[in-house]
Design a protein around this motif. Structure first.
Motif, PDB file in Angstrom:
ATOM      1  N   GLU A 221       0.824  -1.201   0.000  1.00 58.35           N
ATOM      2  CA  GLU A 221       0.000   0.000   0.000  1.00 58.35           C
ATOM      3  C   GLU A 221       0.866   1.263   0.000  1.00 58.35           C
ATOM      4  O   GLU A 221       0.596   2.218  -0.725  1.00 58.35           O
ATOM      5  CB  GLU A 221      -0.914   0.010   1.224  1.00 58.35           C
ATOM      6  CG  GLU A 221      -2.140  -0.852   1.101  1.00 58.35           C
ATOM      7  CD  GLU A 221      -3.148  -0.287   0.122  1.00 58.35           C
ATOM      8  OE1 GLU A 221      -3.879   0.657   0.465  1.00 58.35           O
ATOM      9  OE2 GLU A 221      -3.199  -0.803  -1.009  1.00 58.35           O
ATOM     10  N   ALA A 222       1.908   1.252   0.823  1.00 52.69           N
ATOM     11  CA  ALA A 222       2.774   2.420   0.920  1.00 52.69           C
ATOM     12  C   ALA A 222       3.503   2.703  -0.384  1.00 52.69           C
ATOM     13  O   ALA A 222       3.875   3.850  -0.668  1.00 52.69           O
ATOM     14  CB  ALA A 222       3.780   2.226   2.057  1.00 52.69           C
ATOM     15  N   ASN A 223       3.690   1.647  -1.187  1.00 46.32           N
ATOM     16  CA  ASN A 223       4.391   1.806  -2.461  1.00 46.32           C
ATOM     17  C   ASN A 223       3.445   1.823  -3.658  1.00 46.32           C
ATOM     18  O   ASN A 223       3.885   1.739  -4.805  1.00 46.32           O
ATOM     19  CB  ASN A 223       5.431   0.684  -2.619  1.00 46.32           C
ATOM     20  CG  ASN A 223       6.651   0.895  -1.745  1.00 46.32           C
ATOM     21  OD1 ASN A 223       7.572   1.625  -2.100  1.00 46.32           O
ATOM     22  ND2 ASN A 223       6.645   0.262  -0.579  1.00 46.32           N
ATOM     23  N   ASN A 224       2.131   1.874  -3.366  1.00 49.51           N
ATOM     24  CA  ASN A 224       1.121   2.007  -4.419  1.00 49.51           C
ATOM     25  C   ASN A 224       1.152   0.847  -5.413  1.00 49.51           C
ATOM     26  O   ASN A 224       1.017   1.026  -6.627  1.00 49.51           O
ATOM     27  CB  ASN A 224       1.299   3.337  -5.165  1.00 49.51           C
ATOM     28  CG  ASN A 224       0.038   3.772  -5.878  1.00 49.51           C
ATOM     29  OD1 ASN A 224      -1.074   3.522  -5.406  1.00 49.51           O
ATOM     30  ND2 ASN A 224       0.181   4.397  -7.034  1.00 49.51           N
ATOM     31  N   ILE A 225       1.333  -0.364  -4.899  1.00 48.14           N
ATOM     32  CA  ILE A 225       1.394  -1.561  -5.735  1.00 48.14           C
ATOM     33  C   ILE A 225       0.490  -2.636  -5.136  1.00 48.14           C
ATOM     34  O   ILE A 225      -0.023  -2.496  -4.027  1.00 48.14           O
ATOM     35  CB  ILE A 225       2.836  -2.108  -5.859  1.00 48.14           C
ATOM     36  CG1 ILE A 225       3.437  -2.351  -4.457  1.00 48.14           C
ATOM     37  CG2 ILE A 225       3.701  -1.153  -6.684  1.00 48.14           C
ATOM     38  CD1 ILE A 225       4.822  -2.964  -4.468  1.00 48.14           C
ATOM     39  N   THR A 226       0.334  -3.725  -5.884  1.00 48.24           N
ATOM     40  CA  THR A 226      -0.424  -4.880  -5.428  1.00 48.24           C
ATOM     41  C   THR A 226       0.504  -6.080  -5.333  1.00 48.24           C
ATOM     42  O   THR A 226       1.187  -6.427  -6.302  1.00 48.24           O
ATOM     43  CB  THR A 226      -1.572  -5.213  -6.397  1.00 48.24           C
ATOM     44  OG1 THR A 226      -2.443  -4.096  -6.500  1.00 48.24           O
ATOM     45  CG2 THR A 226      -2.354  -6.428  -5.920  1.00 48.24           C
ATOM     46  N   VAL A 227       0.540  -6.698  -4.175  1.00 50.28           N
ATOM     47  CA  VAL A 227       1.270  -7.948  -3.981  1.00 50.28           C
ATOM     48  C   VAL A 227       0.253  -8.995  -3.560  1.00 50.28           C
ATOM     49  O   VAL A 227      -0.480  -8.798  -2.575  1.00 50.28           O
ATOM     50  CB  VAL A 227       2.379  -7.815  -2.918  1.00 50.28           C
ATOM     51  CG1 VAL A 227       3.022  -9.167  -2.643  1.00 50.28           C
ATOM     52  CG2 VAL A 227       3.437  -6.815  -3.374  1.00 50.28           C
ATOM     53  N   VAL A 228       0.177 -10.078  -4.293  1.00 50.32           N
ATOM     54  CA  VAL A 228      -0.792 -11.136  -4.004  1.00 50.32           C
ATOM     55  C   VAL A 228      -0.365 -11.887  -2.747  1.00 50.32           C
ATOM     56  O   VAL A 228       0.788 -12.315  -2.621  1.00 50.32           O
ATOM     57  CB  VAL A 228      -0.920 -12.088  -5.195  1.00 50.32           C
ATOM     58  CG1 VAL A 228      -1.765 -13.299  -4.827  1.00 50.32           C
ATOM     59  CG2 VAL A 228      -1.540 -11.353  -6.379  1.00 50.32           C
ATOM     60  N   THR A 229      -1.285 -12.043  -1.815  1.00 49.95           N
ATOM     61  CA  THR A 229      -1.006 -12.751  -0.564  1.00 49.95           C
ATOM     62  C   THR A 229      -2.162 -13.677  -0.227  1.00 49.95           C
ATOM     63  O   THR A 229      -3.203 -13.673  -0.880  1.00 49.95           O
ATOM     64  CB  THR A 229      -0.835 -11.772   0.614  1.00 49.95           C
ATOM     65  OG1 THR A 229      -2.105 -11.178   0.927  1.00 49.95           O
ATOM     66  CG2 THR A 229       0.173 -10.679   0.282  1.00 49.95           C
ATOM     67  N   GLY A 230      -1.982 -14.439   0.833  1.00 56.21           N
ATOM     68  CA  GLY A 230      -3.070 -15.207   1.401  1.00 56.21           C
ATOM     69  C   GLY A 230      -3.877 -14.348   2.354  1.00 56.21           C
ATOM     70  O   GLY A 230      -3.646 -13.137   2.487  1.00 56.21           O
ATOM     71  N   ALA A 231      -4.807 -14.992   3.058  1.00 56.73           N
ATOM     72  CA  ALA A 231      -5.729 -14.247   3.908  1.00 56.73           C
ATOM     73  C   ALA A 231      -5.293 -14.180   5.362  1.00 56.73           C
ATOM     74  O   ALA A 231      -5.751 -13.304   6.089  1.00 56.73           O
ATOM     75  CB  ALA A 231      -7.120 -14.876   3.822  1.00 56.73           C
ATOM     76  N   GLU A 232      -4.443 -15.082   5.822  1.00 54.53           N
ATOM     77  CA  GLU A 232      -4.059 -15.098   7.231  1.00 54.53           C
ATOM     78  C   GLU A 232      -2.992 -14.045   7.492  1.00 54.53           C
ATOM     79  O   GLU A 232      -1.905 -14.074   6.912  1.00 54.53           O
ATOM     80  CB  GLU A 232      -3.542 -16.486   7.625  1.00 54.53           C
ATOM     81  CG  GLU A 232      -4.565 -17.591   7.507  1.00 54.53           C
ATOM     82  CD  GLU A 232      -5.684 -17.465   8.516  1.00 54.53           C
ATOM     83  OE1 GLU A 232      -5.493 -16.773   9.536  1.00 54.53           O
ATOM     84  OE2 GLU A 232      -6.761 -18.040   8.289  1.00 54.53           O
TER      85      GLU A 232
END
Length: 575
Positions: A221-232
C-alpha cells in the motif's frame, strides 16, 4: 549465555528409513557449545510458550513460572500476531505437543483464562517443541546447522511463523531453524533475477522468509502496488505458504504465489547458498514453486511480482449463523453461479451462512448485476432473519480490501485444529445432476465437521498451467478449495484426538467421492490418502529426483513432504 538444561536422548538409526538417512549419535555438551559459538550465540533453548503458566514442569524443560508472563500468554493465546513472535508457540497447538504420549504444555483454547489445564497435577512437558533452535539471520547460520545435523544425526526442522496444520515445523528432540526474524522488505521497479538478461526486468518485492502478510500488504500500500497474498495476517509469505502453492483472494486472475515468484535465495542441505530463478538452478526453482516448504532447503528470501494498484469490486451477503435451514439454499445459488463468477475473476470465501467475493475485472454496475442471484436469495430471508446483511462496494486497492474484510478474520488460533481439503473442479458444476450431487456432498460434509466448512474460491482458474510450477495441475481447473475443520480442547484424551483426525477424514470423504484426487498440501488431511498424487499430480517423480539431488542425506524431512518416510522416528509423536 548458552546453557544445556537437559541431556538429549536420541533415537537409534531407523532401519527402514531413507536409504541415506543418518545415524543419530550421542551429542556432547561440547558439541552444542561449539555449534552455539559457530553461529555467534544464536543457539537457544526452545521453551513451550505456555511454560510461565505452569507451576510444575518436567525435568529439563526450560523457562520458569511467572504470573506476569502467564497473564500475557493468556491474553495473547488466540492472537496469531502474538503467537508468531514466540518460538515455542504453534497456532494449532497440538503440534507443540507429543500427541502419541500426551506430553504437552498448553492452556485451553476455548477459555484461555481457565487455570485448570496448567494447575497441578498437570505438568509442562517439552512435547514436540524443538528443545534447541537457531535464530537464523544469515546463510551461514543455516550452513552450520546442516553440517551439525550431518555430523550428529540430530533431526532438523524449519519453523517460520508456526502456521502449521501437519506438524511440519516441529519434532521431538530436534534442532529448529527459526526464520521468523528475517523481516526485510524492499521494492525494485526493475528487478532483474540474478543471471538473467536485463530484458527480464519486472517490478518485484523482495521479502525475508519471516515477513508476514499483514506487513507485506501494508508495504505494498505504501508503495502504491499490489502484492498477491493469502488471507491469514501472520503467515510468512516466503515460507510454506508460497512453496506449497500460495492461494489468496486474487489468485483467480493474478495466479497463485508460485505463479508470481521471480527468485529464491536458499541454503540447500548440501551447504550451498544458491539463487534459484528462471535463469539459474532452474530445476530447484521449479521444485520450490509448489514442492513444499521445509524440503529442498531453507529459503532466506523470495522476490515476487508486484502489480499496479487495482480497483476491486466487493460483494458480501450473510444471514444469522443459527439459521441453518438457509444453508442449503445458499449452496444451491452459489453452485449454480460459481463457474460464471470464476470466469469474471471473482475470488472469495464461503461459510455456511455467508459469502464474500472480490474481483478486479468488473465495474460496480457489472458486479452488482452479476451478484444479483446471491443478493436476492439472502434478501428473501430478511423477513424472518434479523441477521441478513447485503453489501456491494468498490474499494481502491487490495490493501483496502484486506483491512476491511480479511485482517480480522481467520482460522482457529490457540486451539487443536485438524483440517481436510479438496480441490473441486469446474466439472462438478457442469450439469444439473452434478450440481445437485455437489450440494448434497457439501451438506453431508458440513454435518460431519465439528468446527466449520469453508469453500475458498481462490484457485487460479484464469491463469493457465504453463508447466512452470510443480503444484498439481488440478489447481488450474478448480473452482473451489474446500476445507473441512475440526478439533478438540486441551483436556481431550488421545482417543478423542484420534477420533477428531478420523472424523475430518470421513467428513471430506463425501467430497473425495465426487472429485478427482487433488488437495492443497498446506491445509490437507494429516492422513491424506495417496498424497503424492493429491498434492502434485504427475509432478511427483521429478520432484523426488530433485529432492535427492539437493538433499542426498535427507537432512530435511517432514510429514507428507517429498521423499518422506513415515517410519522415521522424527514422526513418533503423530497418532
Amino acid at each position: 549465555m548458552f546453557f544445556l538444561p537437559f541431556i538429549l536422548l536420541f533415537w537409534a538409526s531407523a532401519t527402514h528409513g531413507h536409504p541415506h538417512e543418518l545415524t543419530i549419535r550421542d551429542v556432547t555438551l561440547e558439541q552444542w557449545r561449539a555449534l552455539n559459538s559457530s553461529v555467534g550465540g544464536k543457539l537457544h533453548v526452545g521453551v513451550p510458550v505456555a511454560r510461565p503458566c505452569f507451576r510444575l514442569a518436567a525435568p529439563g524443560v526450560g523457562g520458569t513460572t511467572n504470573a506476569t508472563e502467564c497473564s500475557t500468554v493468556r491474553q495473547g493465546w488466540g492472537d496469531s500476531l502474538f503467537l508468531v513472535e514466540h518460538f515455542g508457540a504453534y497456532l494449532n497447538v497440538q503440534w507443540g505437543s507429543c500427541q502419541a504420549t500426551e506430553q504437552t504444555c498448553v492452556i485451553s483454547g476455548l477459555n484461555s483464562s481457565n487455570p485448570v489445564p496448567s494447575d497441578p497435577p498437570n505438568i509442562c512437558q517439552q512435547g514436540s517443541v524443538p528443545p534447541h533452535y537457531i535464530d537464523v539471520r544469515d546463510a551461514s547460520d543455516v550452513q552450520k546447522a546442516f553440517a551439525f545435523s550431518k555430523k550428529t544425526g540430530v533431526p532438523l526442522v524449519v519453523k517460520n511463523t508456526g502456521h502449521d496444520y501437519k506438524g511440519r515445523s516441529s519434532a521431538p528432540g530436534s534442532l529448529a531453524l527459526w526464520t521468523h526474524n528475517l523481516q526485510q522488505l524492499s521494492y525494485n521497479t526493475s528487478f532483474v533475477p540474478i543471471g538473467c538478461p536485463a530484458s527480464h526486468a519486472k517490478p518485484g518485492v523482495t521479502m525475508g522468509a519471516g515477513a508476514i502478510i499483514t506487513n507485506i500488504v501494508a508495504f505494498a500500500e505504501a508503495n502504491n502496488i499490489t502484492v498477491v497474498t493469502g488471507a491469514e495476517t501472520s503467515v510468512g509469505a516466503s515460507g510454506g505458504w508460497l512453496m506449497g502453492g500460495g492461494h489468496g483472494p486474487l489468485a483467480n486472475t493474478y495466479g497463485l504465489g508460485v505463479d508470481r515468484v521471480l527468485e529464491f535465495k536458499i541454503v540447500t542441505p548440501t551447504g550451498d547458498f544458491l539463487t534459484a530463478n528462471e535463469c539459474q538452478n532452474t530445476d530447484l526453482f521449479w521444485a520450490l514453486r509448489g514442492g513444499g516448504g521445509g524440503t529442498f532447503g531453507v529459503v532466506l528470501e523470495s522476490t515476487t511480482l508486484a502489480s499496479p494498484r487495482v480497483t476491486l469490486q466487493v460483494a458480501f451477503a450473510a444471514f444469522s449463523r443459527n439459521n441453518t435451514n438457509a444453508t442449503r439454499g445458499l449452496y444451491e445459488v452459489i453452485v449454480d453461479n460459481s463457474v460464471r463468477w470464476a470466469e469474471q475473476g471473482y475470488g472469495g470465501y464461503i461459510e455456511p451462512n455467508q459469502a464474500l467475493y472480490v474481483t478486479p475485472n468488473l465495474n460496480s454496475t457489472e458486479s452488482a448485476a452479476s451478484m444479483k442471484p446471491l443478493f436476492d436469495y439472502v434478501t428473501s430471508l430478511a423477513p424472518s432473519d434479523p441477521g441478513v446483511k447485503i453489501l456491494s462496494m468498490e474499494l481502491p486497492s487490495y490493501g483496502a480490501f484486506f483491512q476491511n474484510f480479511i485482517a480480522n478474520s481467520g482460522a482457529p488460533v490457540g486451539e487443536n485444529a485438524v483440517v481436510g481439503t479438496r480441490l473441486v473442479p469446474a466439472a462438478n458444476f457442469n450439469s444439473t445432476a452434478s450440481r445437485s450431487a455437489l450440494v448434497d456432498a457439501l451438506m453431508q460434509t458440513l454435518a460431519h465437521v465439528t468446527f466449520d466448512l469453508t469453500l475458498i474460491a481462490t484457485s487460479p482458474y484464469n491463469v493457465p498451467d504453463t508447466g512452470a510450477t510443480s503444484v498439481t495441475e488440478a489447481w488450474r481447473t478448480a473452482i473451489w478449495h474446500a476445507v473441512a475443520e475440526g478439533g478438540w480442547d486441551a483436556s481431550a484424551p488421545v482417543a478423542d484426538q484420534k477420533a477428531a483426525y478420523a472424523g475430518i477424514s470421513q467428513a471430506i470423504d463425501f467430497l473425495r467421492a465426487i472429485t478427482p484426487d487433488a488437495a492443497y498440501q498446506n491445509e490437507a488431511d494429516v492422513n491424506e490418502p495417496n498424497h503424492e498424487v493429491s498434492f502434485w499430480g504427475t509432478n511427483y517423480p521429478r520432484l523426488l529426483q530433485i529432492k535427492k539431488k539437493y538433499d542426498p542425506h535427507n537432512l530435511l524431512s517432514c510429514w507428507h513432504c517429498v521423499g518422506y518416510d513415515p517410519s522415521s522416528p522424527r514422526f513418533s509423536c503423530y497418532i
